[in-house]
Design an enzyme around this catalytic site. Structure first.
Site, short mmCIF file in Angstrom:
data_model
loop_
_atom_site.label_atom_id
_atom_site.label_comp_id
_atom_site.label_asym_id
_atom_site.label_seq_id
_atom_site.Cartn_x
_atom_site.Cartn_y
_atom_site.Cartn_z
N TYR A 149 6.28 0.19 -2.16
CA TYR A 149 5.43 0.33 -0.80
C TYR A 149 5.29 -0.34 0.28
O TYR A 149 4.97 -1.40 0.14
CB TYR A 149 3.50 1.21 -1.85
CG TYR A 149 3.05 1.58 -0.51
CD1 TYR A 149 2.39 1.56 0.14
CD2 TYR A 149 3.52 3.51 -0.11
CE1 TYR A 149 1.62 2.46 1.54
CE2 TYR A 149 2.96 3.74 0.88
CZ TYR A 149 1.67 3.55 1.84
OH TYR A 149 1.05 4.30 2.50
N ASP A 244 7.57 -7.97 2.31
CA ASP A 244 6.60 -6.94 2.93
C ASP A 244 5.56 -7.73 2.11
O ASP A 244 5.25 -7.64 0.94
CB ASP A 244 6.63 -6.37 2.35
CG ASP A 244 5.71 -4.87 2.55
OD1 ASP A 244 5.14 -3.69 2.41
OD2 ASP A 244 4.72 -5.79 2.87
N LYS A 272 -3.83 -6.70 6.18
CA LYS A 272 -4.40 -7.43 5.15
C LYS A 272 -5.37 -8.37 4.88
O LYS A 272 -6.38 -8.94 6.16
CB LYS A 272 -4.23 -7.20 3.79
CG LYS A 272 -3.70 -5.39 3.37
CD LYS A 272 -3.53 -5.91 1.66
CE LYS A 272 -2.85 -4.79 1.29
NZ LYS A 272 -3.53 -3.16 1.42
P1 KE4 Z 1 -1.28 -0.31 5.78
O1 KE4 Z 1 -0.90 0.60 6.74
O2 KE4 Z 1 -2.23 0.56 4.44
O3 KE4 Z 1 -2.43 -1.61 6.15
O4 KE4 Z 1 -0.21 -1.24 4.59
C1 KE4 Z 1 0.99 -0.21 4.36
C2 KE4 Z 1 1.09 -1.69 3.20
C3 KE4 Z 1 2.20 -2.05 3.32
N1 KE4 Z 1 2.90 -2.70 2.15
C4 KE4 Z 1 2.09 -3.15 0.90
C5 KE4 Z 1 2.47 -4.12 -0.07
C6 KE4 Z 1 1.37 -2.45 1.27
O5 KE4 Z 1 -0.11 -2.47 0.05
C7 KE4 Z 1 0.67 -1.45 1.79
C8 KE4 Z 1 -1.31 -0.36 1.76
N2 KE4 Z 1 -1.57 -1.14 0.85
C9 KE4 Z 1 -2.38 -0.04 0.08
C10 KE4 Z 1 -2.89 -0.11 -1.36
N3 KE4 Z 1 -1.48 -0.36 -2.26
C11 KE4 Z 1 -3.45 -0.10 0.90
C12 KE4 Z 1 -4.61 1.18 -0.18
C13 KE4 Z 1 -4.37 2.12 0.71
O6 KE4 Z 1 -3.75 3.01 0.75
O7 KE4 Z 1 -5.65 3.30 1.02
#
Ligand code: KE4
Length: 432
Positions: A149, A244, A272
């Site tokens: 993701y 990523d 994060k």
């Molecule tokens: P954000 O846009 O949520 O800050 O980051 C996206 C993203 C990009 N790359 C990786 C590897 C990520 O894990 C994420 C976001 N992680 C999720 C949890 N697996 C955020 C939680 C959510 O979507 O509410």
């Protein structure tokens, strides 16, 4: 019996109202507990390794607001730094010294990063890095891996993990085929499949983007040689390798997975942890590539709140805490104790289980087979995971509400927390 009086009437009332006001009652889908069933708890406050819901129940938290709380929630030094920064205002929309400070810390820490741009989320970072890959190589196609993701931008919503996998969405409506036509996918840990994609698309692939340790299909480690193989393949084909590290950055090691596995990508995304709980993302890498980013170069990307002083402050203090000697040894020891304990309990109570941890990131699947990719993960017993999640929640243990997420520990977790978690797991797994 791990004592808990699990009453959640206030949570239920607030969440019922939330569902009238916001789609699914949440600001992000995975929080809705859709895949594990039951009602989510509504959080009132967090501190250290713990969170309290609006009914006063306390939980040991292994979500850590999805990664940022690696020093523990509301760390006193982070909170104080924010209080001091607040007196100077919340956003400048202009250059500020704090951006230089955090940029220097990121560049010093992450092997691939010679220059960095701050944004407001991991999604933004991944969107921008994809545009940069294409701008630099003048090629349109990109390879991602099933179950990984990279945020919710259109071109990544192809066999994506995290909330997309959690909700079992075939990917999302509203994403034109023309947008995802150039997104190629391969199974994680399958170098041969990547070689075939390169052979079938000669000189058309801008690059390969991946979570070097997968957290969004559940916890899946790279097989030996996989990351090195991707580094060689991308170099051979004039393509870029992008890690990523939004989730793994400063969690797998201070220098991220690229430091841990000694494989240096061309570009990296972060998020994060570097915001310490405030909205931040970043992308960075080789100077010759980053030099294309406006206004230094022609590739456009912008953001009103990018680099804002509060987020920079929280990030700086968080990284200062993380770079103390012994940090990652402590995180690894505690998380190993927890993970090996959970696996032992599962096996002792007759469950097939496969899992692991690297530093402060862990996960397990209820399955009799190994899990090397998303297809393997999907074959695990999702219903059993849901029962496990609920049983632990009722005993004051807050796990990610999806099999397709990873678990996170922090510097605030203690041996006693681990012991309490394992005691709860012993009760839950007997009758799972
Ligand atoms: P954000 O846009 O949520 O800050 O980051 C996206 C993203 C990009 N790359 C990786 C590897 C990520 O894990 C994420 C976001 N992680 C999720 C949890 N697996 C955020 C939680 C959510 O979507 O509410």
């Amino acid at each position: 019996m791990v004592a808990t009086s699990f009453k959640t009437l206030k949570s239920q009332e607030i969440f019922a109202n939330a569902q009238r006001l916001m789609p699914g009652g949440v600001s992000s889908p995975v929080r809705a507990f859709k895949s594990v069933g039951g009602q989510p708890i509504v959080v009132d406050r967090v501190k250290g390794a713990y969170l309290w819901d609006v009914d006063g129940n306390q939980y040991i938290d292994y979500v850590g607001t999805w990664g940022p709380a690696i020093c523990g929630h509301a760390h006193p030094e982070v909170i104080k730094a924010l209080h001091d920064a607040l007196d100077k205002g919340t956003s400048f929309g202009a250059p500020c010294l704090l951006e230089n400070i955090l940029a220097e810390m990121v560049i010093d820490a992450v092997p691939s990063i010679e220059m960095v741009r701050f944004v407001n989320s991991g999604t933004e970072a991944c969107m921008a890095v994809l545009r940069l890959m294409r701008a630099f190589t003048k090629r349109d196609k990109v390879i991602k891996f099933e179950g990984c993701y990279h945020g919710h931008a259109d071109m990544f919503l192809v066999k994506a993990g995290s909330g997309v996998a959690t909700l079992g969405l075939p990917d999302s409506p509203g994403v034109p085929e023309a947008t995802t036509r150039n997104t190629l996918t391969a199974p994680f840990n399958d170098l041969e499949a990547v070689k075939v994609l390169f052979d079938e698309n000669p000189e058309q692939i801008a690059g390969v983007i991946l979570e070097p340790v997968v957290g969004n299909a559940g916890f899946i480690s790279p097989d030996a040689g996989f990351l090195e193989g991707l580094r060689e393949l991308t170099r051979d084909h004039g393509s870029l390798l992008v890690f990523d590290e939004v989730m793994t950055g400063f969690r797998i090691a201070y220098g991220g997975a690229q430091e841990k596995f000694n494989v240096t990508p061309d570009l990296t995304t972060l998020g994060k942890v570097i915001g310490g709980g405030l909205p931040v993302g970043a992308y960075g890498g080789r100077k010759d590539i980053m030099g294309l980013v406006a206004p230094a170069g022609p590739m456009y990307q912008a953001g009103t709140l990018s680099g804002n002083p509060l987020a920079m402050t929280a990030g700086i203090k968080t990284l200062e805490l993380l770079r103390q000697p012994g940090t990652y040894e402590t995180l690894d020891r505690l998380t190993k104790k927890l993970t090996l304990g959970l696996l032992d309990i599962a096996k002792a109570t007759g469950h097939g289980v496969f899992g692991g941890q690297i530093s402060a990131m862990f996960g397990l699947f209820f399955t009799h087979e190994p899990v090397h990719n998303y297809e393997d993960a999907k074959k695990s017993d999702l219903a059993k995971f849901s029962r496990f999640h609920r049983g632990m929640l009722e005993r004051g243990i807050y796990l990610a509400p999806s099999q397709f997420e990873a678990g996170f520990t922090s510097l605030a977790h203690t041996d006693e927390d681990m012991d309490r978690t394992l005691a709860a797991a012993s009760e839950v797994m007997v009758n799972l």
